[in-house]
Design an enzyme around this catalytic site. Sequence first.
Site, PDB file in Angstrom:
ATOM      1  N   HIS A 146       0.927  -1.202  -0.079  1.00  0.00           N
ATOM      2  CA  HIS A 146      -0.077   0.139  -0.091  1.00  0.00           C
ATOM      3  C   HIS A 146       0.828   1.291  -0.012  1.00  0.00           C
ATOM      4  CE1 HIS A 146      -3.223   2.659   1.121  1.00  0.00           C
ATOM      5  NE2 HIS A 146      -2.361   3.115   1.897  1.00  0.00           N
ATOM      6  N   GLU A 147       1.855   1.252   0.768  1.00  0.00           N
ATOM      7  CA  GLU A 147       2.598   2.488   0.885  1.00  0.00           C
ATOM      8  C   GLU A 147       3.579   2.561  -0.358  1.00  0.00           C
ATOM      9  OE1 GLU A 147       2.176   4.607   3.206  1.00  0.00           O
ATOM     10  OE2 GLU A 147       0.837   3.431   4.287  1.00  0.00           O
ATOM     11  N   HIS A 150       1.810   4.411  -2.935  1.00  0.00           N
ATOM     12  CA  HIS A 150       1.839   5.671  -2.826  1.00  0.00           C
ATOM     13  C   HIS A 150       2.993   6.413  -3.570  1.00  0.00           C
ATOM     14  CE1 HIS A 150      -1.672   6.483  -0.481  1.00  0.00           C
ATOM     15  NE2 HIS A 150      -1.500   5.929   0.590  1.00  0.00           N
ATOM     16  N   GLU A 235      -5.945   7.178  -1.387  1.00  0.00           N
ATOM     17  CA  GLU A 235      -5.668   5.854  -0.520  1.00  0.00           C
ATOM     18  C   GLU A 235      -6.781   4.901  -1.200  1.00  0.00           C
ATOM     19  OE1 GLU A 235      -4.143   5.563   2.325  1.00  0.00           O
ATOM     20  OE2 GLU A 235      -3.220   7.568   2.151  1.00  0.00           O
TER      21      GLU A 235
END
Length: 328
Positions: A146-147, A150, A235
Site C-alpha cells: 500500500h505504501e 503511494h 488512499e
Amino acid sequence: MSRLAFRAAAAVVGVALLAAYLAAALFVADLLRAVWAARPNLPVLLALVAAGALGSAYLSYRLGTAQVLANLEGDRVPRKRAPDLHRRIDALTARMDVARPELYITDARAPNAFAVGGGGDGGALVIDRSLFRLLSPREVEAILAHELAHLEGNDGFAIAMADGIGRSLVGIATVATLPALLALSGLAAASAWIRGRPRDRSGPFARLHQALAGGLFAGFVLATLVSRSRSRKREFAADDRAAEVTGDPVALARALRRIERATEPTWPFAPFSTHKRTDEAAERWLSTHPSTDERVERLRETAESQGPTRRIPAGPSQATVGRGRSRR
C-alpha cells in the site's frame, strides 16, 4: 464625560480611523496598480503566475519531506540489519513501477507506516516497529504494498502540489482584494465610532467586509476540501494497487482492522479523545483518509470477486472497536 462630549470624541476617533484605513487602502491600491502596469503580456503573466504557484508548492513539498525525515525518531535500516524485510520490499518493487525506497524503522510505539518523497529519488518508507508485533507477515507485506503504491503514484507530490496551487490562488485573490478589505474595515470602524457605538459591527460596511472576507475563507476551505478529496481517492487507489500486487486483499483488510483496534484509546475518557469514532460530515470531508469501514468494504468486494477468501474481521458495527487515525 457628558454624552455630547463622548459623541464628539468618538466622531474624531472615527474620522481618524477612516483616514488611516483609507490611506492604507490607497497605498496598497497604488502599489498593485504599479505592479499591474509593469506586467508583461497576458500569456507571459499567466506563465509567471503558474510558475510561482508551482514553485512555491514544490519548495513546500521538498522542505516538508526533508523535515519529516529529519524529525523521525528512528534510523535508516540497512539490508544487513533486516534482510528478510528488504527481500520483501525488493519483491514488491520488482512487481511495481517504483524505485526502491530507503527504509526507516521508528519506535513511536504506535502501529503506523507511511511513505514520503517518491519520483526519481525513490522516496522513503517509514514503518513503526510495533507493526511487526501486531501483524502477520502477509499483513505486513500488504501494508508495504500500500505504501509503495503511494510512491509509485507519486501521491505525496501530487497532493502537495494541488494543495499548494489552491492556496496560492486564494492568496492571489486575497492580495487583489486587500484594498477593498482595508477600506471596508475602515468604513465599518468609523461608522461605529461616529454613531457612538464603537463595538457595533452590524452596519452595512461591516456586513460587506464580512461577506468579502467570508468569500475568501470559503475559497480557502474549498481548496482544502479538493485537496483532501484527492487524498482520500489516492488512499483507495493505493488499496486497489496493493490488492492487485499481493493478490491478497483480505490481508490488507485484516491489517487495517488490526491497526484500527490497536490505535483505539482504551482509557476512560476515550470518547473525548482525538481518536473517537465520529459521524460528523465536516470531519469526514476534512479527513485525509477514508474511514476504515469504507476501505475494508471495498477490499471485501474485491476479495469476493476473486472467489472464496478467508474471513475479513468485523468492523466497528459488529465489534466493540473504534476508528483510529494512523497514516497508512
